[in-house]
Design a protein around this motif. Structure first.
Motif, PDB file in Angstrom:
ATOM      1  N   LEU A 584      42.170  66.374  42.254  1.00 40.41           N
ATOM      2  CA  LEU A 584      41.424  65.262  41.669  1.00 40.41           C
ATOM      3  C   LEU A 584      39.987  65.631  41.324  1.00 40.41           C
ATOM      4  O   LEU A 584      39.450  65.147  40.334  1.00 40.41           O
ATOM      5  N   ALA A 585      39.353  66.436  42.143  1.00 46.62           N
ATOM      6  CA  ALA A 585      37.950  66.759  41.878  1.00 46.62           C
ATOM      7  C   ALA A 585      37.681  68.213  42.230  1.00 46.62           C
ATOM      8  O   ALA A 585      37.274  68.530  43.339  1.00 46.62           O
ATOM      9  N   ALA A 586      37.933  69.086  41.268  1.00 49.09           N
ATOM     10  CA  ALA A 586      37.784  70.523  41.525  1.00 49.09           C
ATOM     11  C   ALA A 586      36.330  70.913  41.728  1.00 49.09           C
ATOM     12  O   ALA A 586      36.033  71.942  42.311  1.00 49.09           O
ATOM     13  N   PHE A 602      37.723  78.871  43.944  1.00 53.28           N
ATOM     14  CA  PHE A 602      38.875  79.615  43.428  1.00 53.28           C
ATOM     15  C   PHE A 602      39.993  79.663  44.468  1.00 53.28           C
ATOM     16  O   PHE A 602      41.163  79.440  44.161  1.00 53.28           O
ATOM     17  N   GLN A 603      39.626  79.953  45.714  1.00 53.24           N
ATOM     18  CA  GLN A 603      40.625  80.026  46.786  1.00 53.24           C
ATOM     19  C   GLN A 603      41.382  78.714  46.921  1.00 53.24           C
ATOM     20  O   GLN A 603      42.609  78.679  47.021  1.00 53.24           O
ATOM     21  N   VAL A 633      37.052  78.015  37.909  1.00 51.98           N
ATOM     22  CA  VAL A 633      38.043  77.088  37.349  1.00 51.98           C
ATOM     23  C   VAL A 633      38.882  77.821  36.301  1.00 51.98           C
ATOM     24  O   VAL A 633      40.106  77.708  36.270  1.00 51.98           O
ATOM     25  N   VAL A 634      38.204  78.602  35.464  1.00 51.72           N
ATOM     26  CA  VAL A 634      38.906  79.348  34.422  1.00 51.72           C
ATOM     27  C   VAL A 634      39.923  80.306  35.054  1.00 51.72           C
ATOM     28  O   VAL A 634      41.076  80.375  34.640  1.00 51.72           O
ATOM     29  N   ALA A 635      39.481  81.015  36.112  1.00 51.99           N
ATOM     30  CA  ALA A 635      40.381  81.972  36.755  1.00 51.99           C
ATOM     31  C   ALA A 635      41.552  81.265  37.417  1.00 51.99           C
ATOM     32  O   ALA A 635      42.636  81.826  37.540  1.00 51.99           O
ATOM     33  N   ALA A 636      41.340  80.022  37.837  1.00 52.49           N
ATOM     34  CA  ALA A 636      42.424  79.284  38.490  1.00 52.49           C
ATOM     35  C   ALA A 636      43.568  79.034  37.522  1.00 52.49           C
ATOM     36  O   ALA A 636      44.722  78.891  37.927  1.00 52.49           O
ATOM     37  N   GLU A 637      43.253  78.976  36.238  1.00 52.46           N
ATOM     38  CA  GLU A 637      44.283  78.691  35.243  1.00 52.46           C
ATOM     39  C   GLU A 637      45.347  79.785  35.253  1.00 52.46           C
ATOM     40  O   GLU A 637      46.535  79.512  35.126  1.00 52.46           O
TER      41      GLU A 637
END
Ligand code: ADP
Ligand code: ZN
Length: 773
Positions: A584-586, A602-603, A633-637
């Motif tokens: 809900l709230a990264a 990221f973790q 956030v980008v890397a989480a994709e």
């Protein structure tokens, strides 16, 4: 013969005692003893024994040199007696604790206290004896026909006897419960000679009442097989390096741990598995118990004292060879240790937040070095420190980047909440995309996990008229509103109070609830999906023992459709029918004043995402954020740890942060802001003096000028901690950085030795701090 003893009265010193003739040979390092201490008798642990001063071994721990004083040994007092049959600490463990006390700047007594569970330390603790009912042998015929009942028995007694014979006896308490009889009745049977009642030690078994299904080793996938070869080689090596196992969620790391353990068990050695406290669920424990049965011992703070006592002694005696537990299990008294596994090695909960502030992962590595045993650090998102060590060859590295059975990774969608907000005209809890996706999954009969790392209903209670915000005075933070018990709670100190009827500032009765926590999300879900079963899991609902199991049990069996929770549900859980995970709230963890904020985010995102699509249906993850362009956030994709680490390490290097520098955080706290500020300022000044002459360790503009000398220490000014006030105390911090930690520790010890801290200002030393709040 003289024994050097650390006494339990924490005085941060060692004392020497004579060992009287009858105790010779039984007093060895690690033995617990009773000794006279001033007018009292206290207990302590023998750290070393020797005949005279020439016998002393080298120590890292530096006690005042009593051997060198002009006190002749014969004037020393004597050890009074020995506590327990065996030494409480093995020699390698004692060595480990001495290193730990030294490295983390803590008293040895405190280190020993961390290593021994309280019920084990408690003098007088012992095994529990219980009444056991044995069927008298002569009462059972060879033909299997029961003998006639003794004629003196009443009908009720005879009936009971028949049933006891059927089950061939057992614990008296169990039989009484099952057959609804009193102990008195059993005693009568015993008096009639029909049964034997005897007192037997009973193990208090934390796994009792849990059905454990035995499992067999699985044929390994190619990446697992490669990792396994490395693990075996390390286990067989006389002096192994630690192994970093970079394995994405669901790559089958646990199977590698299990087979690694089997390998060392076959060599007659033991193993320790550390898991974060939060992941120490029955589910986790059962995976180990399923493979190794009663050889598994669990050490867990939620166990009863009796269970902890028994489990510890089962390990001590070698009856249990595999230990599963949270950070303190790194001290489990396993002898002939072959393997230590640290699962989710990046977890901040491995760091103890009171003295000694040790990191169990690093202690595991040190124990591995002392006991020459293999250490596996496993994670999908390793700590930058561990990753850096693997990159430069200090640790071996194994990669497992494919999910078991090659299931596709869940698709990850990033939703820009700024657009949602512009569309709706106000802050949104749910994006349209997430609501649609939930609806969709529910209509397919699939399950949803929603993640929000904030409990409570609203993050603050505000008056729209005068701007008043309900605030905890002791901590200077906004109260969180909890709807479940309609009160305001401080998430820093736990204090709570009732919601005022009107605003204390302007008497307006209309409050506004700002921000949202898990309770509010739960309420919104009930409104949006009235037919769905929603459960919430956070610290507020899991305070009750077993409620954790109940909530997860209901979710596993499909009685709940949507599970909303805090970080508690982020890790380790395996629910094949969860196909959608919503974050809900990264941003919540992103904007903390901590250089690890990006790493943590990221973790968290990678971990939460791993909960989706563990079954046959492909999973989907929706991440709501206000900063969609942030590297974490980008890397989480793509969940690409190595890509993330390149950007993150570059940042750390240019900022002069770990893993390129070591960090020690000093926190001073006290009730008087002026006094704390003054003392902290003086200490910072003194530290700067002691470390002067060397340029700061932080590389400010790399390339320009000569590199900082290796001995340089960067000492910050004394500044208010990011959390400047808590529980009525003001907090100041000093950060020390250097390439080598020893550069910091030596001057720090000197400064601490000459600093006369006033009694009302407390100093906490956090070496390799993971939380600098
Ligand atoms: P991780 O710890 O890396 O997230 P797990 O060890 O929990 O992964 O494995 C995920 C699932 O895959 C588990 O249900 C496990 O039983 C299964 N599994 C692991 N290894 C194998 C294998 N070699 N063959 C088949 N299934 C496996
Ligand atoms: Zn408070």
């Amino acid at each position: 013969m003289i024994a050097r003893v650390t006494v339990d009265a924490a005085v941060n010193r060692l004392f020497d005692y004579l060992v009287p003739e009858p105790l010779r040979g039984r007093v060895v390092p690690g033995t617990r003893v009773r000794v006279p201490f001033g007018p009292r008798t206290v207990t302590g642990y023998v750290v070393e024994v020797g005949e005279d001063r020439s016998n002393r071994s080298d120590r890292t721990y530096d006690p005042p040199d009593l051997f060198g004083l002009d006190v002749a040994p014969r004037q020393l007092k004597s050890v009074l007696s020995i506590v327990g049959e065996h030494p409480f600490l093995t020699e390698p463990l004692l060595k480990l604790l001495q290193w730990l006390a030294d490295y983390y700047c803590a008293p040895l007594e405190a280190a020993i206290r961390s290593a021994l569970p309280a019920p084990v330390r408690a003098t007088g603790a012992r095994q529990k004896a219980q009444l056991f009912v044995e069927v008298v042998a002569s009462q059972i015929c060879q033909t299997g026909q029961p003998r006639p009942t003794p004629p003196t028995l009443t009908r009720r007694q005879a009936e009971l006897l028949a049933r006891i014979r059927q089950v061939k006896g057992g614990w008296a308490a169990t039989l009484c419960r099952e057959f609804k009889c009193t102990p008195e009745l059993l005693r009568k049977l015993a008096a009639a000679g029909a049964i034997i009642l005897e007192s037997r030690p009973m193990r208090r078994d934390p796994m009792a009442n849990r059905a454990v299904l035995p499992t067999q080793p699985l044929p390994l996938m190619p990446e697992q097989a490669t990792a396994m070869e490395q693990v075996k080689a390390l286990c067989d090596s006389p002096d192994p390096r630690p192994l970093l196992l970079l394995g994405v969620t669901n790559s089958g790391k646990t199977e590698v741990y299990l087979q690694g353990i089997a390998h060392v068990l076959a060599q007659g050695r033991g193993a320790i598995v550390l898991v974060p406290e939060i992941a120490l669920t029955p589910q986790t424990v059962q995976r180990f118990a399923g493979r190794f049965g009663p050889q598994v011992a669990v050490l867990h703070s939620a166990l009863s004292d009796g269970e902890r006592y028994d489990e510890w002694h089962r390990i001590r005696t070698g009856e249990a060879r595999v230990v599963v537990g949270p950070r303190s299990a790194v001290f489990a008294p396993v002898t002939r240790l072959g393997l230590i596994v640290v699962d989710e090695e990046h977890e901040p909960s491995y760091k103890q937040d009171e003295a000694p502030r040790y990191n169990a992962r690093d202690v595991a590595v040190m124990r591995g070095r002392i006991e020459h045993c293999a250490v596996i650090l496993g994670s999908a998102t390793p700590a930058m420190e561990s990753w850096h060590n693997a990159q430069r060859g200090k640790y071996a590295l194994a990669r497992m980047l494919r999910r078991v059975d090659d299931r596709p990774r869940p698709t990850v969608r990033i939703v820009d909440m700024r657009i949602e907000m512009a569309r709706a005209g106000h802050v949104q809890v749910f994006s349209a995309a997430l609501l649609d996706a939930i609806q969709d999954r529910l209509s397919q009969g699939e399950q949803v996990i929603l993640f929000l790392n904030r409990r409570g209903y609203a993050t603050s209670l505000q008056c729209p008229c005068c701007g008043y915000v309900a605030t905890c005075e002791a901590c200077d933070v906004a109260f969180t509103y909890h709807q479940a018990d309609t009160c305001l709670r401080c998430h820093t100190c736990g204090d709570f109070q009732q919601v005022p009827a009107v605003c204390p500032g302007c008497s307006d009765p209309a409050f506004k609830y700002a921000g949202f926590g898990t309770q509010r999300v739960e309420a919104i879900l009930h409104k949006c999906f009235p037919k769905a079963q929603v459960a919430r899991m956070d610290a507020d609902v899991t305070a009750r023992r077993h409620s954790h199991d109940e909530i997860l049990g209901a979710f596993r069996t499909g009685r709940t459709d949507i599970l909303i929770g805090t970080q508690m549900i982020a890790k380790g859980l395996h629910f094949p029918s969860v196909t959608l995970v919503g974050v809900l709230a990264a941003d919540m963890s992103l904007h903390r004043p901590d250089f690890r904020a990006g790493e943590r985010t990221f973790q968290l995102l990678a971990q939460v995402s791993g909960r989706a699509g563990r079954g046959d249906i492909p999973g989907e993850v929706i991440i709501q954020t206000y900063t969609p362009a942030h590297p974490a956030v980008v890397a989480a994709e793509t969940a690409d740890f190595e890509a993330f680490s390149v950007a993150e390490l570059a940042d750390r290097r240019s900022g002069g942060f770990p893993p390129f520098a070591r960090l020690v955080c000093l926190t001073l706290r006290g009730a008087s802001a002026e006094k704390v500020a003054f003392v902290a300022g003086k200490l910072a000044e003194r530290l700067k003096e002691l470390t002067r002459g060397a340029r700061p360790a932080a590389v400010e503009n790399s390339g320009a000028g000569a590199p900082a000398p290796a001995s340089a220490v960067d000492v910050s000014d004394a500044i208010p901690s990011p959390r400047a006030k808590a529980k009525g105390e003001f907090r100041y911090q000093i950060l020390l950085r250097s390439v080598a930690v020893q550069n910091i520790l030596d001057p720090l010890r000197r400064a601490m030795a000459d600093a006369k801290l006033p009694a009302d200002v407390l100093l906490a030393v956090d070496v390799d701090a993971v939380n600098i709040m």
